[in-house]
Design a protein around this motif. Structure first.
Motif: not given
Length: 353
Positions: A75, A78, A158-159, A161-163, A168-169, A171-172
């Motif tokens: 992770c 990124y 990693w995905a 952490q898009l929540q 990386w929210t 970008l989610g």
């Protein structure tokens, strides 16, 4: 009586709208509240570009942990300023939210051509398009319980952490790149079919349209307008809009916002030119700083848990510029709706409000 009047002008049907307000209560009817703790006694949290940058590449504080991204990469890859959160990523000047993307008034911006078609909202009910139950806002889209809570985190760490609340929210699916943002069916690309006035407000005849209600959702969706700078400051504030601004060195641009619901609000300032760096400060109605972002390596953003009736003052300033052209930017504000108010992600990148 107001609730009855709203019910009469906003029947629950696909594509129906509420004039210059929100079904269930206009913004002026939502009592202003103090930005204190949540009803369960816990503190509200925020994530900013600066708080992510302060991790300095160390994700050991995250719960759940973030170890795996795509095949063969951890992770931490990124977190590089040359990766997804930096100026070369999707939030940068040359990404889909910038001047070369689909939003704007230039010949290459798709929204300019769609708005030129005028008001075709009367035809929306005849097709099952992006606002339909099978579209991105419905049960088959990325905001469904299955997609958001099960499928997304199952892809990899990693995905997850898009929540909301993730590293990386921004970008989610709850940010400006998601279906609730300006690139989705609620924005200027026009799945709703409303016309635009010169300031960027959506219109239907002589009415100003602010929301759209669909039969598969419990609450109306806020439309995402593309405002000019003057209009963004003068309309009744909500938490779903884009403001195009220009600023000089040493100045501060102020934009109001107000949350209709307990929800997550994501705010991003995107430069229109690659060599500009803008900062963000978010204050409450009393002038207290709720959160700020002044990252040197990332596009600045703030995501925070907002209370129903919480007012925000969004301040944009120019931190640095490497050219002599105009210093223009786009301010993106996206509200998640009440379904996504909480998060099970925790870590040092989250700040207490």
């Amino acid at each position: 009586m107001r609730a009855l009047a709203l019910a009469l002008v906003a029947p629950v049907a696909f594509g129906c709208v509420v004039e210059d307000g929100f079904e269930g209560g206009e913004l002026d009817d939502v009592t202003d509240v103090v930005w204190d703790g949540k009803a369960d006694g816990t503190q509200r949290r925020a994530v900013t570009a600066s708080s992510v940058e302060a991790l300095a590449g160390d994700l050991s504080s995250l719960a759940p942990p973030c170890r795996t991204a795509d095949a063969g990469r951890p992770c931490e890859v990124y977190l590089s300023s040359s990766s997804a959160l930096g100026s070369f990523g999707p939030l940068g000047a040359y990404g889909p939210l910038g001047a070369l993307g689909p939003l704007g008034s230039n010949a290459w911006n798709a929204s300019a051509w769609i708005s030129a078609a005028g008001d075709w909202s009367g035809h929306v009910d005849r097709i099952s398009g992006p606002l339909g139950a099978s579209g991105p806002l419905g049960a088959s889209g990325p905001l469904s319980d299955r997609a958001y809570y099960d499928t997304l985190p199952a892809i990899n760490d990693w995905a997850k952490q898009l929540q909301a609340g993730g590293v990386w929210t921004v970008l989610g699916p709850l940010g400006p790149l998601g279906p609730l943002g300006p690139l989705g069916p609620l924005g200027p690309l026009g799945a709703h079919g409303y016309a635009n006035d010169r300031g960027g407000r959506f219109t239907h005849g002589e009415r100003i349209v602010r929301t759209v209600r669909v039969p598969y959702a419990a609450e109306p969706f806020e439309l995402v307008e593309l405002y000019d700078e003057v209009t963004a400051r003068s309309v009744p504030p909500d938490t779903s809009f884009v403001a195009r601004g220009e600023i000089s060195r040493g100045a501060v641009d102020l934009f109001p916002a107000k949350s209709l619901r307990d929800q997550v609000v994501t705010i991003v300032v995107v430069p229109e030119k690659q060599l500009d760096n803008f900062d963000l400060v978010i204050r409450d109605s009393a002038g207290r700083v709720l959160a700020s972002s002044s990252s040197a390596g990332y596009i600045d953003f703030v995501q925070l848990q907002a209370p129903r009736g919480g007012r925000l003052s969004i301040e944009v300033s120019l931190a640095a510029s490497g050219h002599f052209l105009s210093k223009t930017y786009r301010l993106y504000v996206v509200g998640s709706g009440s379904r996504f108010y909480e998060t099970d992600i925790h870590g040092d990148h989250q700040l207490a409000l």
